[in-house]
Structures are given as structure tokens and as C-alpha cells.
Motif scaffolding. Structure first.
Motif, PDB file in Angstrom:
ATOM      1  N   THR A   7       0.948  -1.162   0.162  1.00 19.08           N
ATOM      2  CA  THR A   7       0.050   0.033  -0.047  1.00 19.08           C
ATOM      3  C   THR A   7       1.022   1.294   0.109  1.00 19.08           C
ATOM      4  O   THR A   7       2.032   1.172   0.310  1.00 19.08           O
ATOM      5  N   LEU A   8       0.419   2.411  -0.187  1.00 19.73           N
ATOM      6  CA  LEU A   8       1.072   3.556  -0.074  1.00 19.73           C
ATOM      7  C   LEU A   8       1.611   3.801   1.260  1.00 19.73           C
ATOM      8  O   LEU A   8       2.686   4.236   1.703  1.00 19.73           O
ATOM      9  N   ASP A   9       0.945   3.499   2.212  1.00 18.75           N
ATOM     10  CA  ASP A   9       1.374   3.636   3.619  1.00 18.75           C
ATOM     11  C   ASP A   9       2.530   2.660   3.799  1.00 18.75           C
ATOM     12  O   ASP A   9       3.619   3.193   4.387  1.00 18.75           O
ATOM     13  N   GLU A  10       2.557   1.499   3.287  1.00 14.67           N
ATOM     14  CA  GLU A  10       3.649   0.673   3.566  1.00 14.67           C
ATOM     15  C   GLU A  10       4.868   1.162   2.599  1.00 14.67           C
ATOM     16  O   GLU A  10       6.029   1.058   3.408  1.00 14.67           O
ATOM     17  N   THR A  11       4.632   1.578   1.628  1.00  9.64           N
ATOM     18  CA  THR A  11       5.654   2.028   0.746  1.00  9.64           C
ATOM     19  C   THR A  11       6.383   3.064   1.532  1.00  9.64           C
ATOM     20  O   THR A  11       7.509   3.365   1.483  1.00  9.64           O
ATOM     21  N   ALA A  12       5.808   3.861   2.041  1.00 11.68           N
ATOM     22  CA  ALA A  12       6.310   5.325   2.358  1.00 11.68           C
ATOM     23  C   ALA A  12       7.010   4.955   3.622  1.00 11.68           C
ATOM     24  O   ALA A  12       8.241   5.430   3.636  1.00 11.68           O
ATOM     25  N   LYS A  13       6.506   4.003   4.616  1.00 10.57           N
ATOM     26  CA  LYS A  13       7.193   3.652   5.504  1.00 10.57           C
ATOM     27  C   LYS A  13       8.599   2.919   5.344  1.00 10.57           C
ATOM     28  O   LYS A  13       9.917   3.273   5.816  1.00 10.57           O
ATOM     29  N   ARG A  14       8.658   2.089   4.262  1.00  8.12           N
ATOM     30  CA  ARG A  14       9.827   1.462   4.087  1.00  8.12           C
ATOM     31  C   ARG A  14      10.887   2.376   3.238  1.00  8.12           C
ATOM     32  O   ARG A  14      11.986   2.230   3.397  1.00  8.12           O
ATOM     33  N   LEU A  15      10.357   3.203   2.413  1.00 11.37           N
ATOM     34  CA  LEU A  15      11.227   3.956   1.611  1.00 11.37           C
ATOM     35  C   LEU A  15      11.870   4.802   2.766  1.00 11.37           C
ATOM     36  O   LEU A  15      13.081   5.233   2.572  1.00 11.37           O
ATOM     37  N   ALA A  16      11.025   5.545   3.473  1.00 15.78           N
ATOM     38  CA  ALA A  16      11.587   6.447   4.610  1.00 15.78           C
ATOM     39  C   ALA A  16      12.653   5.801   5.549  1.00 15.78           C
ATOM     40  O   ALA A  16      13.562   6.291   5.950  1.00 15.78           O
ATOM     41  N   ALA A  17      12.250   4.687   5.838  1.00 12.37           N
ATOM     42  CA  ALA A  17      13.200   3.804   6.953  1.00 12.37           C
ATOM     43  C   ALA A  17      14.549   3.636   6.172  1.00 12.37           C
ATOM     44  O   ALA A  17      15.793   3.782   6.915  1.00 12.37           O
ATOM     45  N   ALA A  18      14.584   3.118   4.815  1.00 16.96           N
ATOM     46  CA  ALA A  18      15.548   2.834   3.985  1.00 16.96           C
ATOM     47  C   ALA A  18      16.563   4.144   3.893  1.00 16.96           C
ATOM     48  O   ALA A  18      17.684   4.121   4.430  1.00 16.96           O
ATOM     49  N   TYR A  19      15.926   5.177   3.790  1.00 13.52           N
ATOM     50  CA  TYR A  19      16.795   6.511   3.391  1.00 13.52           C
ATOM     51  C   TYR A  19      17.397   6.941   4.715  1.00 13.52           C
ATOM     52  O   TYR A  19      18.565   7.330   4.690  1.00 13.52           O
ATOM     53  N   ILE A  20      16.683   6.791   5.941  1.00 12.00           N
ATOM     54  CA  ILE A  20      17.025   7.444   6.916  1.00 12.00           C
ATOM     55  C   ILE A  20      18.161   6.480   7.676  1.00 12.00           C
ATOM     56  O   ILE A  20      19.096   7.067   8.319  1.00 12.00           O
ATOM     57  N   ASP A  21      17.907   5.089   7.558  1.00 19.61           N
ATOM     58  CA  ASP A  21      18.875   4.126   8.120  1.00 19.61           C
ATOM     59  C   ASP A  21      20.243   4.361   7.346  1.00 19.61           C
ATOM     60  O   ASP A  21      21.297   4.328   7.917  1.00 19.61           O
ATOM     61  N   CYS A  22      20.348   4.649   6.154  1.00 22.28           N
ATOM     62  CA  CYS A  22      21.475   5.077   5.421  1.00 22.28           C
ATOM     63  C   CYS A  22      22.284   6.204   6.117  1.00 22.28           C
ATOM     64  O   CYS A  22      23.268   5.982   6.131  1.00 22.28           O
ATOM     65  N   ALA A  23      21.301   7.166   6.359  1.00 25.59           N
ATOM     66  CA  ALA A  23      21.986   8.385   6.938  1.00 25.59           C
ATOM     67  C   ALA A  23      22.375   7.972   8.394  1.00 25.59           C
ATOM     68  O   ALA A  23      23.424   8.506   8.942  1.00 25.59           O
ATOM     69  N   ALA A  24      21.641   7.181   9.116  1.00 25.12           N
ATOM     70  CA  ALA A  24      22.183   6.862  10.704  1.00 25.12           C
ATOM     71  C   ALA A  24      23.259   6.148  10.557  1.00 25.12           C
ATOM     72  O   ALA A  24      23.985   6.322  11.617  1.00 25.12           O
ATOM     73  N   ASP A  25      23.523   4.992   9.775  1.00 25.56           N
ATOM     74  CA  ASP A  25      24.800   4.024   9.787  1.00 25.56           C
ATOM     75  C   ASP A  25      25.896   4.924   9.400  1.00 25.56           C
ATOM     76  O   ASP A  25      26.464   4.702   8.015  1.00 25.56           O
ATOM     77  N   MET A  26      26.611   5.707  10.235  1.00 28.83           N
ATOM     78  CA  MET A  26      27.832   6.190   9.930  1.00 28.83           C
ATOM     79  C   MET A  26      29.115   5.421  10.192  1.00 28.83           C
ATOM     80  O   MET A  26      30.145   5.946   9.822  1.00 28.83           O
TER      81      MET A  26
END
Length: 198
Positions: free
Chosen positions: A89-108
């Protein structure tokens, strides 16, 4: 000439050799750190002569840029493929997309950030960073397209804005002003809200 019964090793094409060198460079960064990544050390670890490494990358800066670009493209493609095989769903897609993007930034601690830090001060880094942002926009477009009624140019502009928001939230996270979960939640809301409003 006597046949030894052993197959003659096949000579790698230029593309295969480049891939082998990038794989080896990534191993060096993971195992020894980005500071140990030099063309000479790469050649030794890959079992090739120094001129081969120099022919492919020219300079250490050229090697770092290619490795930085390659890591990002591999991650973007892997995420895009994973999302393409899912019926979300759009909700699931938005959550996965956001988590993947932010996780990349968080993993220094990952190799992407290590290579990026090694490139600090490089004149080419800004151009490569813009190229990587463009790759992120293209990935957002492809992942969000099934959930959008926007025209392609409109969706592209929305995705440029969303990637900009992701970068701002990532910077907020890196500065310690929010947690990764808070940044991902805010980003998911922005993604979903933008598409629903459109």
C-alpha cells in the motif's frame, strides 16, 4: 608444449576487471579502513599489476569517487528491486522508503560514509553528491509511481522535494536533534501526505 590438464584462466574483460577491482576496494575499506585504500594496495590485494589499477582509476581520488558512486548505485538498485517485487500500500511503501533512506544516513560506520569521508576536500565530491541525489530522485519516482496519479514531470518535482526533505531530516538526525525512528516517521508522513494531497 605439454598439456598440464589445468584450464587456462580466462582473461577478464575491462568491465569484469573494473568490477573485480571495485569489489576488492570495498573489501579493503571494510577490513582495513578507507585510509588504506591506495591504488598500489588495491593492485596487490587484487593480484594485478599497479598499471592495471592506474589504467582503471587514474588516481586515488578517481578510485574513491568510482567506489562511492558504485556503492550508492548498488544500494539504490537493490532497494528498487526489492520494492518492485512487493505489492504494498502507499502507507507501507512510504514507511519502507523513509526507513531505508534514514537508515543509510544513520549508519555512519558503513563503507559508504567511510569512502565519503576519505573524499573530503575533493573538488569532484560535490558533483558526485549531486549525481547521487539525482539517483535517489529517480529511485523515489520508480517506487512511488504505482501510487501516484501525477504526470511524470509533476511526480519528478514532488520527488525532488521529498529527497530534499529526506536530506534535511538526515542532517537533523546526524546532529543528534532526533532519533532515527523519529526522522523515519516524519519522513514517511511527508511522503504519504505529499502523494495523497496530489
Amino acid at each position: 608444449m605439454q598439456d598440464t590438464g589445468r584450464p587456462t584462466p580466462r582473461r577478464l574483460s575491462a568491465a569484469e576487471r573494473r568490477r573485480q577491482l571495485l569489489d576488492t576496494a570495498l573489501l579493503i575499506v571494510r577490513e582495513e579502513g578507507a585510509d588504506r585504500l591506495t591504488l598500489g594496495h588495491l593492485a596487490a590485494r587484487a593480484g594485478v599489476s599497479k598499471p592495471v589499477a592506474y589504467d582503471h582509476f587514474g588516481t586515488r581520488s578517481g578510485l574513491l569517487i568510482e567506489l562511492y558512486r558504485w556503492i550508492d548505485i548498488e544500494r539504490v538498485n537493490a532497494f528498487r528491486e526489492a520494492m518492485a517485487t512487493s505489492q504494498l500500500t502507499l502507507d507501507e511503501t512510504a514507511k519502507r522508503l523513509a526507513a531505508a533512506y534514514i537508515d543509510c544516513a544513520a549508519d555512519m560506520t558503513d563503507e559508504f560514509h567511510a569512502v565519503g569521508a576519505a573524499m573530503a576536500g575533493s573538488e569532484e565530491k560535490a558533483a558526485v553528491f549531486q549525481e547521487l541525489l539525482d539517483n535517489s530522485v529517480a529511485m523515489f519516482v520508480s517506487v512511488l509511481k504505482p501510487h501516484s496519479t501525477l504526470s511524470p514531470p509533476e511526480l519528478y518535482r514532488y520527488c525532488v522535494g521529498l529527497v530534499g526533505a529526506g536530506e534535511a531530516l538526515s542532517a537533523t538526525l546526524v546532529r543528534g536533534m532526533c532519533s532515527a525512528a523519529e526522522a523515519a516517521e516524519a519522513f514517511a508522513s511527508l511522503i504519504e501526505g505529499a502523494l495523497r494531497a496530489a
